[in-house]
Design a protein around this motif. Structure first.
Motif, mmCIF file in Angstrom:
data_model
loop_
_atom_site.group_PDB
_atom_site.id
_atom_site.type_symbol
_atom_site.label_atom_id
_atom_site.label_comp_id
_atom_site.label_asym_id
_atom_site.label_seq_id
_atom_site.Cartn_x
_atom_site.Cartn_y
_atom_site.Cartn_z
ATOM 1 N N LYS A 88 48.256 31.061 60.912
ATOM 2 C CA LYS A 88 47.079 30.503 59.997
ATOM 3 C C LYS A 88 46.124 29.374 61.303
ATOM 4 N N PHE A 89 46.457 28.783 61.933
ATOM 5 C CA PHE A 89 46.009 27.322 63.128
ATOM 6 C C PHE A 89 46.044 28.868 63.876
ATOM 7 N N GLN A 90 46.939 29.375 64.620
ATOM 8 C CA GLN A 90 46.799 30.323 66.169
ATOM 9 C C GLN A 90 44.956 30.995 65.476
ATOM 10 N N ARG A 91 45.055 31.914 64.369
ATOM 11 C CA ARG A 91 43.985 32.501 64.055
ATOM 12 C C ARG A 91 42.411 31.924 63.993
ATOM 13 N N LEU A 96 37.414 29.556 66.973
ATOM 14 C CA LEU A 96 36.856 29.068 67.680
ATOM 15 C C LEU A 96 36.434 29.022 69.032
ATOM 16 N N GLU A 97 37.338 29.501 69.677
ATOM 17 C CA GLU A 97 37.323 29.789 70.968
ATOM 18 C C GLU A 97 36.246 30.762 70.901
ATOM 19 N N ARG A 98 36.264 31.747 70.011
ATOM 20 C CA ARG A 98 35.174 32.910 69.963
ATOM 21 C C ARG A 98 34.176 32.479 69.937
ATOM 22 N N GLY A 102 31.097 32.639 72.437
ATOM 23 C CA GLY A 102 29.368 33.418 71.833
ATOM 24 C C GLY A 102 28.314 32.059 72.463
ATOM 25 N N ALA A 103 28.358 31.277 72.023
ATOM 26 C CA ALA A 103 27.547 29.962 71.607
ATOM 27 C C ALA A 103 27.024 30.348 73.163
ATOM 28 N N GLU A 104 28.083 29.449 74.402
ATOM 29 C CA GLU A 104 27.586 29.904 75.882
ATOM 30 C C GLU A 104 26.739 31.290 76.491
#
Length: 118
Positions: A88-91, A96-98, A102-104
């Motif tokens: 769950k933490f890894q997902r 968050l990384e995606r 996406g924001a960048e």
């Protein structure tokens, strides 16, 4: 030792002296087990004085057991391996990384658009 332990008031203390001998046979220490318990529990017999030495036997046995009990050892708890929580933490981290990526990209596209690149 205590006004509640008076052989003149309770002759049963004399007739129950065998109990004191039994305490010795049990290996109970006079200084560490017997005397402290008799002092501590003698006053509890109020208003009636102690009539027999058996009044103290159970408490002396508990005191001796507590004094001679081996020290408790500390056993650190083993951490539970919770793979489902780790998954769950890894997902969550991947999401968050995606989102950051996406924001960048969105920021870069807006910057290009405002420069007239479109």
């Amino acid at each position: 030792m205590d006004r509640n332990i008076d052989v003149n008031r309770k002759p049963g203390l004399i007739t129950s002296m065998g109990e004191v001998a039994r305490w010795r046979q049990q290996g109970w220490s006079w200084e560490l087990d017997v005397v402290p318990v008799v002092r501590a529990h003698g006053h509890r017999a109020e208003p009636d004085p102690v009539s027999t030495w058996k009044f103290f036997t159970e408490a002396i046995g508990r005191a001796h057991a507590a004094r001679t009990r081996p020290p408790e050892t500390y056993h650190p708890q083993v951490r539970h391996d919770r793979p489902h929580a780790n998954d769950k933490f890894q997902r969550h981290q991947a999401n968050l990384e995606r989102a950051v990526a996406g924001a960048e990209i969105a920021t870069r596209l807006r910057a290009e658009q405002s420069e007239g690149g479109w």
